[in-house]
Scaffold this motif. Structure first.
Motif, mmCIF file in Angstrom:
data_model
loop_
_atom_site.group_PDB
_atom_site.id
_atom_site.type_symbol
_atom_site.label_atom_id
_atom_site.label_comp_id
_atom_site.label_asym_id
_atom_site.label_seq_id
_atom_site.Cartn_x
_atom_site.Cartn_y
_atom_site.Cartn_z
ATOM 1 N N GLU A 192 0.459 -1.287 0.187
ATOM 2 C CA GLU A 192 0.107 -0.195 -0.045
ATOM 3 C C GLU A 192 1.152 1.171 0.436
ATOM 4 N N LYS A 193 2.041 1.080 0.761
ATOM 5 C CA LYS A 193 2.704 2.202 0.316
ATOM 6 C C LYS A 193 3.449 2.260 -1.113
ATOM 7 N N PHE A 194 4.153 1.573 -1.645
ATOM 8 C CA PHE A 194 4.540 1.427 -3.023
ATOM 9 C C PHE A 194 3.604 2.242 -3.567
ATOM 10 N N VAL A 195 1.940 1.826 -3.401
ATOM 11 C CA VAL A 195 1.095 2.089 -4.218
ATOM 12 C C VAL A 195 0.606 3.951 -3.957
ATOM 13 N N ALA A 196 0.661 4.258 -2.767
ATOM 14 C CA ALA A 196 0.402 5.922 -2.433
ATOM 15 C C ALA A 196 1.484 6.627 -2.858
ATOM 16 N N LYS A 228 3.785 5.798 -6.168
ATOM 17 C CA LYS A 228 3.455 5.927 -7.262
ATOM 18 C C LYS A 228 1.699 6.865 -7.316
ATOM 19 N N GLU A 229 1.071 6.649 -6.667
ATOM 20 C CA GLU A 229 0.109 7.752 -7.107
ATOM 21 C C GLU A 229 0.300 9.493 -6.646
ATOM 22 N N ALA A 230 1.296 9.313 -5.898
ATOM 23 C CA ALA A 230 1.911 10.971 -5.928
ATOM 24 C C ALA A 230 2.677 11.193 -7.143
ATOM 25 N N LEU A 231 2.922 9.985 -6.593
ATOM 26 C CA LEU A 231 4.582 10.264 -8.258
ATOM 27 C C LEU A 231 3.697 10.979 -9.151
ATOM 28 N N ASP A 232 2.478 10.485 -9.617
ATOM 29 C CA ASP A 232 1.535 10.531 -10.710
ATOM 30 C C ASP A 232 0.942 11.943 -11.053
ATOM 31 N N ALA A 233 0.691 11.848 -9.555
ATOM 32 C CA ALA A 233 0.014 13.658 -9.036
ATOM 33 C C ALA A 233 1.106 15.001 -10.165
ATOM 34 N N ILE A 234 2.147 14.913 -9.695
ATOM 35 C CA ILE A 234 3.455 15.499 -9.800
ATOM 36 C C ILE A 234 3.339 15.851 -11.259
ATOM 37 N N GLN A 235 3.171 17.625 -11.722
ATOM 38 C CA GLN A 235 3.018 17.704 -13.444
ATOM 39 C C GLN A 235 4.370 18.213 -13.284
ATOM 40 N N PRO A 236 4.594 18.366 -14.540
ATOM 41 C CA PRO A 236 5.874 19.087 -15.507
ATOM 42 C C PRO A 236 5.832 20.926 -15.051
ATOM 43 N N ASN A 237 5.195 21.505 -14.368
ATOM 44 C CA ASN A 237 5.079 22.777 -14.511
ATOM 45 C C ASN A 237 5.218 22.758 -13.145
ATOM 46 N N TRP A 238 5.382 22.348 -12.237
ATOM 47 C CA TRP A 238 5.431 22.329 -11.099
ATOM 48 C C TRP A 238 6.496 22.865 -9.817
ATOM 49 N N GLU A 239 7.946 23.446 -10.857
ATOM 50 C CA GLU A 239 8.483 23.634 -10.313
ATOM 51 C C GLU A 239 8.672 24.595 -9.293
ATOM 52 N N ASN A 240 9.127 24.547 -8.256
ATOM 53 C CA ASN A 240 8.883 26.004 -7.116
ATOM 54 C C ASN A 240 7.221 25.732 -6.503
ATOM 55 N N SER A 252 11.035 6.368 -11.301
ATOM 56 C CA SER A 252 11.089 6.307 -10.259
ATOM 57 C C SER A 252 9.077 4.956 -10.801
ATOM 58 N N LYS A 253 8.541 5.692 -11.327
ATOM 59 C CA LYS A 253 7.192 5.065 -11.603
ATOM 60 C C LYS A 253 7.468 4.009 -11.386
ATOM 61 N N GLU A 254 8.259 3.275 -12.500
ATOM 62 C CA GLU A 254 8.778 1.501 -12.584
ATOM 63 C C GLU A 254 9.186 1.161 -11.631
ATOM 64 N N TYR A 255 10.006 2.091 -10.908
ATOM 65 C CA TYR A 255 10.324 1.418 -9.917
ATOM 66 C C TYR A 255 9.728 1.302 -8.699
ATOM 67 N N LEU A 256 8.594 1.704 -8.900
ATOM 68 C CA LEU A 256 7.487 1.215 -7.524
ATOM 69 C C LEU A 256 6.730 -0.036 -8.224
ATOM 70 N N GLU A 257 6.453 0.171 -9.241
ATOM 71 C CA GLU A 257 5.686 -0.508 -9.884
ATOM 72 C C GLU A 257 5.866 -1.860 -9.599
ATOM 73 N N LYS A 258 7.386 -2.206 -10.099
ATOM 74 C CA LYS A 258 8.041 -3.738 -10.159
ATOM 75 C C LYS A 258 7.753 -3.513 -8.555
ATOM 76 N N ARG A 259 8.496 -2.822 -8.006
ATOM 77 C CA ARG A 259 8.459 -3.468 -5.938
ATOM 78 C C ARG A 259 6.992 -4.018 -5.551
ATOM 79 N N THR A 260 6.156 -3.304 -6.155
ATOM 80 C CA THR A 260 4.127 -3.515 -6.175
ATOM 81 C C THR A 260 4.478 -4.220 -6.267
ATOM 82 N N ALA A 261 4.582 -5.401 -7.675
ATOM 83 C CA ALA A 261 4.760 -6.423 -8.296
ATOM 84 C C ALA A 261 4.821 -7.851 -7.246
#
Length: 154
Positions: A49-53, A55-67, A107-116
């Motif tokens: 569940e921590k890995f899934v959470a 990954k979901e946090a990473l999915d929410a990051i947008q490229p224009n979020w600098e600063n 990072s997303k790929e790493y979390l997906e592999k760890r989740t699996a």
């Protein structure tokens, strides 16, 4: 999980030859093992569940979020203000106090592999636990048979 050679080495035991004390003792031991396996399974589920959470946090990051201002967790209940320096690179906690820097996609790929991987371990633990439950059922069946036979003799 047992390999094929280990599976071939399994020996069948005639539980009807065991005494009531032996059966009760084995039942108690296997029940304790089942409880430990259930706890291990829950710990693995929590980890997944921590890995899934994450990954979901990473999915929410947008490229224009600098600063962009964010809350950075220091502990499970303590957060501090922070800013995203580079939304395409993140630090991953890989355990034992070690961190690695990866880009967002890696990072997303790493979390997906760890989740699996964790899910595979959950399934392995469940398979072992179910075998132990079946063994307990067999012991209970023999106990009931022996009790019935004892009451018929009286």
């Amino acid at each position: 999980m047992a390999s094929t050679s280990e599976d071939e080495a399994l020996v069948q035991v005639d539980l009807t030859t065991w005494s009531l004390d032996q059966l009760f003792g084995m039942k108690h031991t296997v029940e304790q093992e089942c409880a430990v396996l259930k706890e291990s399974q829950q710990a693995l589920q929590d980890c997944k569940e921590k890995f899934v959470a994450s990954k979901e946090a990473l999915d929410a990051i947008q490229p224009n979020w600098e600063n962009r201002e964010v809350l950075v967790p220091l502990t499970s209940s303590l957060y501090v203000n922070g800013r995203i320096k580079d939304p395409n690179n993140v630090l991953l906690n890989i355990g034992a106090g070690y961190y690695i820097e990866k880009n967002l996609d890696e990072s997303k790929e790493y979390l997906e592999k760890r989740t699996a991987y964790v899910q595979e371990q959950i399934e392995k633990v469940e398979k072992v636990r179910l075998h132990k439950v079946m063994f307990i059922d067999a012991i209970v069946g023999v106990l009931e048979m022996k009790k019935k036979a004892a009451s018929n003799q009286s």
